[in-house]
Design an enzyme around this catalytic site. Structure first.
Site, PDB file in Angstrom:
ATOM      1  CE  LYS A  54      -3.846  -2.400   2.192  1.00  0.00           C
ATOM      2  NZ  LYS A  54      -4.579  -2.770   3.391  1.00  0.00           N
ATOM      3  CD  GLN A  98      -3.400  -4.185   6.588  1.00  0.00           C
ATOM      4  OE1 GLN A  98      -3.251  -3.236   5.827  1.00  0.00           O
ATOM      5  NE2 GLN A  98      -4.096  -5.256   6.256  1.00  0.00           N
ATOM      6  CG  ASP A 121      -9.895   0.142   5.090  1.00  0.00           C
ATOM      7  OD1 ASP A 121      -9.538  -0.206   3.943  1.00  0.00           O
ATOM      8  OD2 ASP A 121      -9.239  -0.093   6.119  1.00  0.00           O
TER       9      ASP A 121
END
Ligand code: NAD
Length: 312
Positions: A54, A98, A121
């Site tokens: 990422k 994460q 997200d």
């Protein structure tokens, strides 16, 4: 019957990232340095790999990233304080924590603490609610990537019967909402569904997000259907570990009209949409800023291709 057309997620993601890069440069020119904060707690090796890719993608498209690594024994209160500090830091446009998190930390509490406008997200209940209501929202990256691939492959999805297999909060449910907004008739199958195979065989579009290696073979698929395989499963073949999806690729690709491979299908789209959500978040925050001049507003305006939900 001809073999299915292969849907190339790597190529689609590369195209998406090009438009993200252009948008990042335009924002930079208007004084906004798009910034993503990435929080990693603990030592899970897979999480380290995901975070590394990422951060790499972010730097390739010109997104500044700020990394926060915390030890595995971090208390929940410490993590929530960090998120609150990132929420109030005007230089940070997007926050990614994460998952999975160590067991002493409640993932729900973490998601609820991230400011909805920085929730790249798309897991915050405000974004979930907006998605279901058909309002502009930051939508979860994996299902957004699946929808992009479907529209890229089929064009307008109106009237198609889509079957989503799996009803998780991060893939199945938002996928169903996105398909509904794209005017599909949607069926959701899950572990309690009866006659799942027969229902699936009626679908023009199948999105499989179960997490069971090669569970869906050709007997589940209507000839010519478009098949999106979200599953990522590791299996041993001849003593070697291989990545496979939830779809039994060999038999299904002889029946389907188009199919995503694993790897190289949905996976690259997920990171692509994380970058694109970070840009959307930055645009949204800049538009809110009272100092934005009309010319800047034009630059920051969402493009038609940006997925904001406005269909009813
Ligand atoms: P999950 O375990 O949270 O959900 C699985 C779903 O499958 C559940 O809703 C369950 O009801 C359903 N299910 C289980 N057995 C079933 C059966 N026999 N018939 C029908 N439905 C059944 O999983 P998830 O987080 O949604 O992930 C699903 C898969 O997608 C996993 O393999 C995961 O690794 C993968 N994934 C890939 C990406 C990507 O970027 N490519 C992103 C997220 C998840």
């Amino acid at each position: 019957m001809n073999p299915a057309r292969l849907i190339d997620g790597r190529a689609a993601a590369a195209g998406l990232l090009e438009t993200v890069k252009e948008d990042v440069a335009k924002l930079q020119a208007s004084g906004v340095s798009v910034t993503l904060a990435v929080v990693l707690v603990g030592d899970d090796p897979a999480s380290h790999v995901y975070v590394r890719s990422k951060l790499l993608r972010a730097s390739e498209v010109g997104i500044r990233s700020v990394e926060h690594r915390l030890p595995a024994d971090t208390a929940q209160a410490t993590l929530l304080s960090l998120i609150e500090a990132l929420n109030s830091d005007a230089r940070v446009n997007g926050i990614l924590v994460q998952m999975p998190l160590p067991e002493q930390i409640d993932e729900g509490a973490v998601i609820a603490t991230i400011a909805a406008e920085k929730d790249v997200d798309g897991f915050h209940r405000e974004n979930v609610g907006r998605l279901v209501l058909g309002e502009p929202a930051l939508t979860p990256c994996t299902p957004s990537g699946c929808l992009f691939l479907l529209e890229h492959t089929l064009g307008d999805l109106s009237g198609k019967h889509a079957v989503v297999i799996g009803r998780s909060n991060i893939v199945g449910k938002p996928m169903a909402s996105l398909l509904l907004q794209a005017n599909c008739s949607v069926t959701i199958l899950h572990s309690h569904s009866v006659d799942a195979r027969e229902l699936c065989r009626q679908a023009d579009i199948v999105v499989a997000a179960v997490g069971r290696a090669q569970m869906i073979d050709a007997s589940w698929i209507k000839p010519g259907a478009t098949v999106i395989d979200v599953g990522i499963n590791r299996i041993e073949i001849d003593g070697r570990t291989r990545l496979v999806g939830d779809i039994e690729f060999e038999s299904v690709s002889r029946v389907a009209g188009a199919i995503t491979p694993v790897p190289g299908g949905v996976g690259p789209m997920t990171i692509g949409f994380l970058m694109r959500n970070t840009v959307l978040a930055a645009k949204g925050q800049s538009l809110k800023s009272v100092s934005a001049k009309p010319a800047q507003r034009e630059i920051l305006r969402c493009r038609a291709t940006d997925r904001v939900s406005e269909r009813s």
